[in-house]
Design a protein around this motif. Structure first.
Motif, PDB file in Angstrom:
ATOM      1  N   CYS A 101       0.767  -1.097  -0.144  1.00 19.72           N
ATOM      2  CA  CYS A 101      -0.059   0.115  -0.071  1.00 19.72           C
ATOM      3  C   CYS A 101       0.817   1.274  -0.080  1.00 19.72           C
ATOM      4  CB  CYS A 101      -1.012  -0.044   1.163  1.00 19.72           C
ATOM      5  SG  CYS A 101      -1.829  -1.579   1.651  1.00 19.72           S
ATOM      6  N   CYS A 104       1.550   3.944  -2.988  1.00 20.20           N
ATOM      7  CA  CYS A 104       0.385   4.954  -3.305  1.00 20.20           C
ATOM      8  C   CYS A 104       0.332   5.913  -2.342  1.00 20.20           C
ATOM      9  CB  CYS A 104      -0.835   4.219  -3.590  1.00 20.20           C
ATOM     10  SG  CYS A 104      -0.630   3.642  -5.484  1.00 20.20           S
ATOM     11  N   HIS A 105      -0.171   5.142  -0.945  1.00 22.72           N
ATOM     12  CA  HIS A 105      -0.516   5.995   0.108  1.00 22.72           C
ATOM     13  C   HIS A 105       0.620   6.461   1.146  1.00 22.72           C
ATOM     14  CE1 HIS A 105      -4.925   5.018  -0.220  1.00 22.72           C
ATOM     15  NE2 HIS A 105      -4.457   3.890  -0.564  1.00 22.72           N
ATOM     16  N   ASN A 134     -15.908   4.753   1.592  1.00 26.93           N
ATOM     17  CA  ASN A 134     -16.535   3.940   2.420  1.00 26.93           C
ATOM     18  C   ASN A 134     -16.731   4.177   3.947  1.00 26.93           C
ATOM     19  OD1 ASN A 134     -17.584   2.071   0.491  1.00 26.93           O
ATOM     20  ND2 ASN A 134     -15.420   1.275   0.247  1.00 26.93           N
ATOM     21  N   MET A 154      -7.541   2.315  -6.848  1.00 26.98           N
ATOM     22  CA  MET A 154      -7.450   1.512  -5.635  1.00 26.98           C
ATOM     23  C   MET A 154      -8.136   0.268  -6.083  1.00 26.98           C
ATOM     24  SD  MET A 154      -7.097   1.065  -2.366  1.00 26.98           S
ATOM     25  CE  MET A 154      -7.472  -0.514  -1.655  1.00 26.98           C
TER      26      MET A 154
HETATM   27  C1  HEC Z   1      -2.175   2.140  -7.287  1.00 28.34           C
HETATM   28  C2  HEC Z   1      -2.330   3.024  -5.826  1.00 28.34           C
HETATM   29  C3  HEC Z   1      -2.928   2.440  -4.586  1.00 28.34           C
HETATM   30  C4  HEC Z   1      -2.503   1.284  -3.905  1.00 28.34           C
HETATM   31  C5  HEC Z   1      -1.207   0.450  -4.080  1.00 28.34           C
HETATM   32  C6  HEC Z   1      -3.444   1.214  -2.920  1.00 28.34           C
HETATM   33  N1  HEC Z   1      -4.453   2.075  -2.909  1.00 28.34           N
HETATM   34 FE1  HEC Z   1      -5.648   2.573  -1.628  1.00 28.34          FE
HETATM   35  N2  HEC Z   1      -6.589   4.132  -2.701  1.00 28.34           N
HETATM   36  C7  HEC Z   1      -5.861   4.400  -3.907  1.00 28.34           C
HETATM   37  C8  HEC Z   1      -6.943   5.414  -4.495  1.00 28.34           C
HETATM   38  C9  HEC Z   1      -6.598   6.233  -5.655  1.00 28.34           C
HETATM   39  C10 HEC Z   1      -7.850   5.617  -3.576  1.00 28.34           C
HETATM   40  C11 HEC Z   1      -8.934   6.837  -3.681  1.00 28.34           C
HETATM   41  C12 HEC Z   1     -10.206   6.181  -4.398  1.00 28.34           C
HETATM   42  C13 HEC Z   1     -11.275   7.139  -4.465  1.00 28.34           C
HETATM   43  O1  HEC Z   1     -11.245   8.120  -3.823  1.00 28.34           O
HETATM   44  O2  HEC Z   1     -12.071   6.887  -5.287  1.00 28.34           O
HETATM   45  C14 HEC Z   1      -7.540   4.795  -2.541  1.00 28.34           C
HETATM   46  C15 HEC Z   1      -8.492   4.611  -1.319  1.00 28.34           C
HETATM   47  C16 HEC Z   1      -8.319   3.862  -0.344  1.00 28.34           C
HETATM   48  C17 HEC Z   1      -9.155   3.841   1.041  1.00 28.34           C
HETATM   49  C18 HEC Z   1     -10.058   4.936   1.345  1.00 28.34           C
HETATM   50  C19 HEC Z   1     -11.604   4.094   1.061  1.00 28.34           C
HETATM   51  C20 HEC Z   1     -12.561   5.179   1.284  1.00 28.34           C
HETATM   52  O3  HEC Z   1     -13.395   4.850   2.231  1.00 28.34           O
HETATM   53  O4  HEC Z   1     -12.440   6.473   0.836  1.00 28.34           O
HETATM   54  C21 HEC Z   1      -8.642   2.985   1.844  1.00 28.34           C
HETATM   55  C22 HEC Z   1      -8.995   2.545   3.047  1.00 28.34           C
HETATM   56  C23 HEC Z   1      -7.300   2.379   0.996  1.00 28.34           C
HETATM   57  N3  HEC Z   1      -7.207   2.918  -0.179  1.00 28.34           N
HETATM   58  C24 HEC Z   1      -6.652   1.214   1.514  1.00 28.34           C
HETATM   59  C25 HEC Z   1      -5.620   0.758   0.949  1.00 28.34           C
HETATM   60  C26 HEC Z   1      -4.774  -0.399   1.508  1.00 28.34           C
HETATM   61  C27 HEC Z   1      -4.796  -1.013   2.784  1.00 28.34           C
HETATM   62  C28 HEC Z   1      -3.851  -0.851   0.409  1.00 28.34           C
HETATM   63  C29 HEC Z   1      -2.938  -1.724   0.289  1.00 28.34           C
HETATM   64  C30 HEC Z   1      -3.547  -3.036   0.667  1.00 28.34           C
HETATM   65  C31 HEC Z   1      -4.062   0.343  -0.911  1.00 28.34           C
HETATM   66  N4  HEC Z   1      -5.021   1.047  -0.344  1.00 28.34           N
HETATM   67  C32 HEC Z   1      -3.296   0.120  -2.100  1.00 28.34           C
HETATM   68  C33 HEC Z   1      -5.057   3.941  -4.346  1.00 28.34           C
HETATM   69  C34 HEC Z   1      -4.298   2.815  -3.967  1.00 28.34           C
END
Ligand code: HEC
Length: 309
Positions: A101, A104-105, A134, A154
């Motif tokens: 994660c 990106c995060h 969510n 995501m």
């Molecule tokens: C390729 C990039 C990327 C990776 C790797 C990634 N994410 Fe994300 N994530 C995003 C993006 C872009 C958003 C925002 C999506 C949106 O707002 O529609 C997001 C949103 C989220 C959110 C917010 C959900 C909400 O309710 O708005 C969570 C929690 C999250 N990610 C957890 C994780 C976790 C845990 C991992 C690893 C297992 C992970 N992400 C890996 C790109 C990524």
């Protein structure tokens, strides 16, 4: 009358002596044709122009094959056991977070990891409570990981085990999110019910179709080779009465042989052999003339096949 005749004669002479006048005579017609083509061109400018430039369309019909997946046994869990995270669960979550994660995060959960550049929407900044889709409850983050947030970057992490998804959610909640919302018992019960968490499940293995085809072919390869060597040895039987019968009653000798090789039961006795051949005439390489075989002919055909296969 004579004048008209002379007139025509003069004109003909003029034309042969001065060919340029032909152009003068044809000029009005050329003008009309040119004008017509011009109008047609202008009216169809759209189509003509479009066809000149071959369209480059994104090919959305590419069918991707299945990916290799091992069979997974998802162990049953009691989600209530994870309501208050243990240090082990959090350190498991941290490992998973760094591996999957943080690109990106970001290491600090601010949504600013190296792979976040240019993403729209950008990765969620976990240190802010703004804009969550969510939500920040354990059950809500679990849902985000299970389903992803299409069409954003995501994606779904459904292949992680339930316990790993819970570990990630609890790690994010404990480390980055300021005052995350807590789940009610009903929230956790719903989560359990939606994803069968307390039942566990077995997910069957999967291999690409192309690979499966290769396996099926190689499984039958030995049999096919056997048929081929049998076919080659047939000539040495040319005086055998059974061989003559075989040639008479088969349209596709190769198919007939592979059919017999694949259905070993006929070797048990003559009646089984007869019914196998008769019941599938035409599909099995044998033809309708098997219906005319006499009892002793069936016997010699049968003995011949036994000798051969
Ligand atoms: C390729 C990039 C990327 C990776 C790797 C990634 N994410 Fe994300 N994530 C995003 C993006 C872009 C958003 C925002 C999506 C949106 O707002 O529609 C997001 C949103 C989220 C959110 C917010 C959900 C909400 O309710 O708005 C969570 C929690 C999250 N990610 C957890 C994780 C976790 C845990 C991992 C690893 C297992 C992970 N992400 C890996 C790109 C990524």
């Amino acid at each position: 009358m004579k004048d008209i005749f002379n007139g025509i004669k003069n004109k003909t002479r003029q034309l042969t002596e001065n060919p340029g006048t032909i152009f003068g005579l044809l000029y009005p017609y050329l003008l009309v044709i040119g004008l017509g083509l011009g109008i047609y061109y202008v009216q169809n400018l759209d189509n003509i122009a479009r066809e000149n430039v071959p369209p480059v369309l994104h090919d959305s019909t590419v069918v991707t094959d299945l990916t290799v997946k091992n069979s997974v046994i998802v162990p049953p869990i009691n989600v209530f056991d994870f309501k208050t995270p243990t240090p082990e669960l959090l350190s498991e979550g941290e490992k998973l977070y760094k591996a999957n994660c943080s690109s990106c995060h970001g290491d600090n959960g601010k949504g600013d990891g190296p792979a976040s550049a240019g993403l729209n929407p950008p990765p969620r900044n976990f240190t802010s409570r703004e804009g969550w889709k969510n939500g920040t409850k354990l059950s809500q983050i679990y849902t985000t990981l299970q389903e992803g947030l299409p069409p954003s970057a995501m994606v779904s992490y459904d292949y992680l085990l339930p316990e790993q998804k819970i570990a990630l959610a609890q790690y994010i909640r404990a480390t980055f999110i300021p005052n995350p919302e807590n789940d009610s018992d009903a929230d956790l019960q719903a989560l359990d019910a939606i994803y069968n968490l307390s039942a566990g499940q077995q997910i069957a293995a999967q291999i690409p179709v192309a690979k499966a085809e290769v396996l099926i072919i190689s499984e039958n390869e030995n049999k096919i080779k056997k048929v081929e060597s049998e076919l080659n040895s047939l000539n040495s039987f040319s005086n055998d009465n059974g061989f003559k019968l075989f040639k008479k009653v088969t349209t596709e000798p190769k198919i007939a042989l592979s059919y017999l090789i694949n259905n070993n039961d006929w070797k048990k006795n003559l009646p089984d052999f007869i019914s196998l051949v008769i019941n599938n005439v035409n599909q099995n390489g044998f033809n309708g003339s098997v219906f005319n075989l006499k009892k002793d002919e069936w016997t010699s055909l049968y003995n011949f096949m036994l000798k051969l296969i």
